[in-house]
Write a protein that holds these residues in place. Sequence first.
Motif, short mmCIF file in Angstrom:
data_model
loop_
_atom_site.label_atom_id
_atom_site.label_comp_id
_atom_site.label_asym_id
_atom_site.label_seq_id
_atom_site.Cartn_x
_atom_site.Cartn_y
_atom_site.Cartn_z
N GLY A 137 0.81 -1.21 0.00
CA GLY A 137 0.00 0.00 0.00
C GLY A 137 0.84 1.26 0.00
O GLY A 137 1.95 1.30 -0.54
N THR A 138 0.30 2.30 0.63
CA THR A 138 0.95 3.61 0.64
C THR A 138 1.02 4.12 2.08
O THR A 138 0.01 4.11 2.79
N MET A 139 2.18 4.57 2.47
CA MET A 139 2.39 5.09 3.83
C MET A 139 2.40 6.61 3.77
O MET A 139 3.08 7.21 2.93
N ARG A 140 1.62 7.21 4.66
CA ARG A 140 1.53 8.66 4.71
C ARG A 140 1.87 9.15 6.12
O ARG A 140 1.62 8.44 7.08
N PRO A 141 2.38 10.38 6.24
CA PRO A 141 2.78 10.87 7.57
C PRO A 141 1.57 11.32 8.39
O PRO A 141 0.46 11.49 7.85
N GLN A 142 1.80 11.50 9.67
CA GLN A 142 0.77 12.09 10.51
C GLN A 142 0.59 13.57 10.15
O GLN A 142 1.49 14.21 9.59
N GLY A 143 -0.56 14.10 10.48
CA GLY A 143 -0.83 15.50 10.19
C GLY A 143 -0.23 16.42 11.25
O GLY A 143 -0.43 16.21 12.44
N TYR A 144 0.54 17.38 10.81
CA TYR A 144 1.10 18.39 11.71
C TYR A 144 0.61 19.77 11.28
O TYR A 144 0.15 19.95 10.14
N SER A 145 0.69 20.73 12.15
CA SER A 145 0.24 22.08 11.83
C SER A 145 1.04 22.65 10.67
O SER A 145 2.27 22.56 10.62
N THR A 146 0.33 23.25 9.72
CA THR A 146 0.98 23.89 8.57
C THR A 146 0.70 25.40 8.55
O THR A 146 0.86 26.06 7.53
N MET A 147 0.29 25.93 9.70
CA MET A 147 -0.09 27.35 9.76
C MET A 147 1.06 28.27 9.38
O MET A 147 0.86 29.30 8.75
N ALA A 148 2.29 27.90 9.74
CA ALA A 148 3.43 28.79 9.50
C ALA A 148 4.08 28.55 8.14
O ALA A 148 5.08 29.21 7.81
N LEU A 149 3.54 27.63 7.33
CA LEU A 149 4.17 27.30 6.06
C LEU A 149 3.62 28.15 4.92
O LEU A 149 2.49 28.63 4.96
#
Length: 344
Positions: free
Chosen positions: A109-121
Amino acid sequence: STVLGRRYRTTRENWPSLYLVNVGKSASGKEHGRTVIDACLTAAQLTQLIGPSGYTSDSGVFSFLLHQPCHVAIIDELGDLLGNAKAQGNYHKRQAITSLVQAWGLLHGTMRPQGYSTMALQPSQRQEAATRCVHRPALTLLGMTTPRTFYDSLTEQAIEGGFLNRLLIVESTIGRQISRMADPLVVPDSLVEWCRAAREGVSGNLSSLDPAADQVPVPRVVDFDADAASLFRAYEAECLAAMDRLDPEGLAELEGRSVEKALRISLSLAVSDNVVSPAIRADHARWAIAYVRYYTAQTIEAVRRYMQDSQFGKWQAATLEALRRAGERGLTERELCRNCRPYA
């Protein structure tokens, strides 16, 4: 299992990656696996498949797979990793174990990362973070540890969380050994040629096409003959019956991945046997099943003896083990104090 990662699968979607553990006393030679892996992959010019010596967090697991979606991680003291993971407040180590569990089951399958805050990106950075993924992650793990460190670190959570039943644990019973006066390790040319043929294709035309993590690889598909398929069906029924027997002890999960481990080993055996036109035959299936059956039984017996959730339970287990080693004669209290430090 490392060389074949992302390049081969069976018709039942079994891929070759494995989590292997060498359990042995210090000076028993359990570290030799690291020497052999380094030497073979270096001789075959496949050093890019050699991964880290451990992972500090879930993002550490994912980021290295993103960098090299097929690699082998050789962890010198796996027992310490498990012990740190169960320590109060050590969130990152626990999450690393969780990601290893996830990677084991996502080979197809496909491995995806956990969700982190992207407010500062920036918007472009957000877009890049949203598309990060690893298709067909192929992580092979080789852990080395001493019996005491390994079994002291085990808890019920290790079983229920699914990490322990993904490990293929081989505990050496030979004890400490005098080192051999051996010549330097020489990798046979036949093994180097096999590694290159398995990794690059028999004609070598895939040598420059190692798919990136975000590319879906196109593996060679290996089929089972009728006898091999029949053996695996019988073994699956055997494992289900064993799980029913182990349910009252809370150990049923230790048999839960046995069939999958045997299927993965049989794939490696088939390609090792014939890299040109591999097929999983009855002899491959029989060997893989016997190997997994034997060492799973060894692990279950070790867990029964050593895994305790309280300090007093661990002292009891150590005392009982000293008495078992003594045999029918038993031990006097004075001898027990000499032979069992927790009792003393």
